[in-house]
Design a protein around this motif. Structure first.
Motif, PDB file in Angstrom:
ATOM      1  N   TRP A  23       0.856  -1.192   0.000  1.00 21.37           N
ATOM      2  CA  TRP A  23       0.000   0.000   0.000  1.00 21.37           C
ATOM      3  C   TRP A  23       0.888   1.236   0.000  1.00 21.37           C
ATOM      4  O   TRP A  23       1.607   1.477   0.956  1.00 21.37           O
ATOM      5  CB  TRP A  23      -0.850  -0.030   1.274  1.00 21.37           C
ATOM      6  CG  TRP A  23      -2.149   0.689   1.203  1.00 21.37           C
ATOM      7  CD1 TRP A  23      -2.362   2.012   1.490  1.00 21.37           C
ATOM      8  CD2 TRP A  23      -3.426   0.136   0.871  1.00 21.37           C
ATOM      9  NE1 TRP A  23      -3.690   2.308   1.346  1.00 21.37           N
ATOM     10  CE2 TRP A  23      -4.364   1.170   0.973  1.00 21.37           C
ATOM     11  CE3 TRP A  23      -3.854  -1.139   0.494  1.00 21.37           C
ATOM     12  CZ2 TRP A  23      -5.722   0.973   0.715  1.00 21.37           C
ATOM     13  CZ3 TRP A  23      -5.197  -1.325   0.245  1.00 21.37           C
ATOM     14  CH2 TRP A  23      -6.119  -0.279   0.355  1.00 21.37           C
ATOM     15  N   ARG A  56      -6.258   3.590  -5.714  1.00 18.83           N
ATOM     16  CA  ARG A  56      -7.456   3.852  -4.904  1.00 18.83           C
ATOM     17  C   ARG A  56      -7.844   5.298  -5.162  1.00 18.83           C
ATOM     18  O   ARG A  56      -7.112   6.226  -4.812  1.00 18.83           O
ATOM     19  CB  ARG A  56      -7.233   3.628  -3.412  1.00 18.83           C
ATOM     20  CG  ARG A  56      -8.519   4.015  -2.642  1.00 18.83           C
ATOM     21  CD  ARG A  56      -8.660   3.359  -1.288  1.00 18.83           C
ATOM     22  NE  ARG A  56      -7.832   3.971  -0.267  1.00 18.83           N
ATOM     23  CZ  ARG A  56      -7.972   3.727   1.034  1.00 18.83           C
ATOM     24  NH1 ARG A  56      -8.904   2.878   1.450  1.00 18.83           N
ATOM     25  NH2 ARG A  56      -7.173   4.289   1.916  1.00 18.83           N
ATOM     26  N   GLN A  64     -14.735  -1.004  -2.186  1.00 21.30           N
ATOM     27  CA  GLN A  64     -14.586  -1.268  -0.757  1.00 21.30           C
ATOM     28  C   GLN A  64     -15.936  -1.319  -0.062  1.00 21.30           C
ATOM     29  O   GLN A  64     -16.788  -0.447  -0.262  1.00 21.30           O
ATOM     30  CB  GLN A  64     -13.716  -0.183  -0.114  1.00 21.30           C
ATOM     31  CG  GLN A  64     -12.254  -0.390  -0.406  1.00 21.30           C
ATOM     32  CD  GLN A  64     -11.380   0.488   0.466  1.00 21.30           C
ATOM     33  OE1 GLN A  64     -10.985   1.559   0.039  1.00 21.30           O
ATOM     34  NE2 GLN A  64     -11.092   0.042   1.675  1.00 21.30           N
ATOM     35  N   GLU A 100     -17.253  -0.888   3.476  1.00 19.18           N
ATOM     36  CA  GLU A 100     -16.750  -0.345   4.739  1.00 19.18           C
ATOM     37  C   GLU A 100     -17.733   0.610   5.398  1.00 19.18           C
ATOM     38  O   GLU A 100     -17.369   1.343   6.301  1.00 19.18           O
ATOM     39  CB  GLU A 100     -15.399   0.350   4.519  1.00 19.18           C
ATOM     40  CG  GLU A 100     -15.396   1.349   3.371  1.00 19.18           C
ATOM     41  CD  GLU A 100     -14.016   1.942   3.092  1.00 19.18           C
ATOM     42  OE1 GLU A 100     -13.067   1.615   3.812  1.00 19.18           O
ATOM     43  OE2 GLU A 100     -13.914   2.750   2.153  1.00 19.18           O
ATOM     44  N   GLY A 123     -12.451  -2.729   3.888  1.00 17.29           N
ATOM     45  CA  GLY A 123     -11.685  -1.773   4.683  1.00 17.29           C
ATOM     46  C   GLY A 123     -12.079  -2.013   6.131  1.00 17.29           C
ATOM     47  O   GLY A 123     -13.078  -1.480   6.596  1.00 17.29           O
ATOM     48  N   PRO A 124     -11.316  -2.834   6.866  1.00 14.95           N
ATOM     49  CA  PRO A 124     -11.772  -3.275   8.183  1.00 14.95           C
ATOM     50  C   PRO A 124     -11.826  -2.164   9.226  1.00 14.95           C
ATOM     51  O   PRO A 124     -12.658  -2.204  10.137  1.00 14.95           O
ATOM     52  CB  PRO A 124     -10.743  -4.342   8.580  1.00 14.95           C
ATOM     53  CG  PRO A 124      -9.521  -4.019   7.789  1.00 14.95           C
ATOM     54  CD  PRO A 124     -10.005  -3.402   6.510  1.00 14.95           C
ATOM     55  N   ASN A 125     -10.956  -1.158   9.065  1.00 13.12           N
ATOM     56  CA  ASN A 125     -10.948  -0.076  10.053  1.00 13.12           C
ATOM     57  C   ASN A 125     -12.214   0.766   9.938  1.00 13.12           C
ATOM     58  O   ASN A 125     -12.886   1.046  10.931  1.00 13.12           O
ATOM     59  CB  ASN A 125      -9.703   0.799   9.857  1.00 13.12           C
ATOM     60  CG  ASN A 125      -8.429   0.016  10.121  1.00 13.12           C
ATOM     61  OD1 ASN A 125      -8.135  -0.343  11.258  1.00 13.12           O
ATOM     62  ND2 ASN A 125      -7.691  -0.284   9.065  1.00 13.12           N
ATOM     63  N   ASP A 126     -12.551   1.139   8.714  1.00 16.25           N
ATOM     64  CA  ASP A 126     -13.772   1.928   8.518  1.00 16.25           C
ATOM     65  C   ASP A 126     -15.017   1.107   8.814  1.00 16.25           C
ATOM     66  O   ASP A 126     -15.997   1.633   9.346  1.00 16.25           O
ATOM     67  CB  ASP A 126     -13.832   2.465   7.085  1.00 16.25           C
ATOM     68  CG  ASP A 126     -12.947   3.688   6.913  1.00 16.25           C
ATOM     69  OD1 ASP A 126     -12.901   4.512   7.836  1.00 16.25           O
ATOM     70  OD2 ASP A 126     -12.304   3.806   5.864  1.00 16.25           O
ATOM     71  N   PHE A 155      -7.782  -5.607   3.523  1.00 15.58           N
ATOM     72  CA  PHE A 155      -6.673  -4.754   3.949  1.00 15.58           C
ATOM     73  C   PHE A 155      -5.961  -5.416   5.127  1.00 15.58           C
ATOM     74  O   PHE A 155      -6.583  -5.733   6.141  1.00 15.58           O
ATOM     75  CB  PHE A 155      -7.213  -3.379   4.364  1.00 15.58           C
ATOM     76  CG  PHE A 155      -6.144  -2.417   4.788  1.00 15.58           C
ATOM     77  CD1 PHE A 155      -5.453  -1.685   3.842  1.00 15.58           C
ATOM     78  CD2 PHE A 155      -5.828  -2.246   6.127  1.00 15.58           C
ATOM     79  CE1 PHE A 155      -4.451  -0.792   4.225  1.00 15.58           C
ATOM     80  CE2 PHE A 155      -4.844  -1.362   6.521  1.00 15.58           C
ATOM     81  CZ  PHE A 155      -4.153  -0.628   5.567  1.00 15.58           C
TER      82      PHE A 155
HETATM   83  C1  3PY Z   1      -9.834   0.540   6.114  1.00 12.93           C
HETATM   84  O1  3PY Z   1      -9.228  -0.283   6.815  1.00 12.93           O
HETATM   85  O2  3PY Z   1     -10.904   1.037   6.440  1.00 12.93           O
HETATM   86  C2  3PY Z   1      -9.275   0.910   4.837  1.00 12.93           C
HETATM   87  O3  3PY Z   1      -9.962   1.462   4.025  1.00 12.93           O
HETATM   88  C3  3PY Z   1      -7.837   0.670   4.562  1.00 12.93           C
HETATM   89  O4  3PY Z   1      -7.188   1.885   4.409  1.00 12.93           O
END
Ligand code: 3PY
Length: 278
Positions: free
Chosen positions: A19, A70, A170, A172, A195-198, A237
């Motif tokens: 990335w 992206r 994505q 998310e 996107g696991p964080n979002d 991700f």
């Molecule tokens: C996330 O983990 O939300 C992503 O989009 C990675 O950047």
């Protein structure tokens, strides 16, 4: 190890990328040289403007890896700029509905020709000879740069780009999660990428704790199932090799193994920590 997205379809191993969030052709080239299948050029959250995107895409492709951009959002202009720079694929953040996904596909695909054209031999060339026939959209013709990155003539590029460029979206957001089965079924969407964080944030949890939250992991499984049931790829991700291994065993096809910032921060943290006693 080094393969591009197009031929990286060996189910025995994951498609691996890095990335990239910092600008620089040299950085892009060195990352691609590590042997990754793709380098993700992050124009959503990274410090990468249009010129830096062009430089990175060209450098990655020249090393035989796939540049994937992206884009900041599902906007026609972003899709056009990314594909015209020669990206082998685009990743669109925060995809929420099948309707939005259909629009994205339309932005990314050249119109498939419908009418026969006269040839110099006196016959006609039928549209069925155009490889991009199945998918059709509204992408404008014009960039000489993308064909150069693909080492094709403009004519060859126009004929093949609809099939050769990958569209990943994505999942998310809560809306995206709710609609992930419908989004996966949209013709031209090749991959659902989590996107696991979002996703964790959207579900009301602290973003960085996603790995330990059962409800988030159930959502991850739902998105994976949606992609697989629709015959599409699933991406995730990741920031470390153990995560990549687990996600591959779970059924994901494509992962990034951290990226420039992760490598920079983690290496420095470990080395500085090792000197803490002096
Ligand atoms: C996330 O983990 O939300 C992503 O989009 C990675 O950047």
């Amino acid at each position: 190890l080094q393969r591009t997205l197009r031929d990286a379809q060996d189910p025995r191993r994951p498609v691996l990328g890095s990335w990239m969030m910092l600008p620089g052709a040299a950085l892009a080239r060195m990352t691609a040289q590590m042997g990754y299948d793709f380098v993700l050029v992050d124009c959503e959250h990274g410090n990468i403007d249009d010129g830096a995107m062009h430089a990175a895409v060209g450098a990655v492709a020249a090393e035989g890896a796939s540049p994937v951009v992206r884009i900041p959002g599902p906007d026609n202009v972003y899709v056009k700029r990314a594909l015209d720079s020669g990206a082998h694929g685009i990743l669109c953040p925060s995809m929420s509905t099948a309707e939005e996904a259909r629009k994205l596909v339309s932005f990314a695909k050249f119109p498939a020709p419908k009418k026969a054209v006269p040839t110099t031999e006196g016959g006609t060339e039928t549209p069925s000879r155009h490889e991009g026939q199945r998918l059709s959209g509204t992408r404008g013709v014009g960039s000489p740069i993308a064909p150069a990155v693909f080492r094709q003539t403009l004519r060859e590029y126009i004929r093949t780009a609809n099939q050769n460029t990958l569209i990943a979206v994505q999942i998310e957001t809560l809306e995206g999660l709710e609609n992930c089965e419908d989004i996966a079924r949209v013709d031209g969407i090749d991959m659902l990428f989590i996107g696991p964080n979002d996703l964790a944030s959207a579900m009301g949890y602290p973003a960085l704790e996603h790995e330990s939250i059962p409800e988030v992991q159930a959502a991850v499984q739902r998105v994976l199932d949606a992609a697989k049931n629709a015959g599409k790829y699933a991406g995730m991700f990741c920031t470390a090799s153990d995560q990549v291994r687990r996600r591959f065993e779970q059924g994901f096809d494509l992962m990034n193994l951290g990226g420039d910032i992760v490598a920079l921060m983690e290496w420095n943290a470990v080395q500085l920590e090792a000197l803490n006693d002096i």
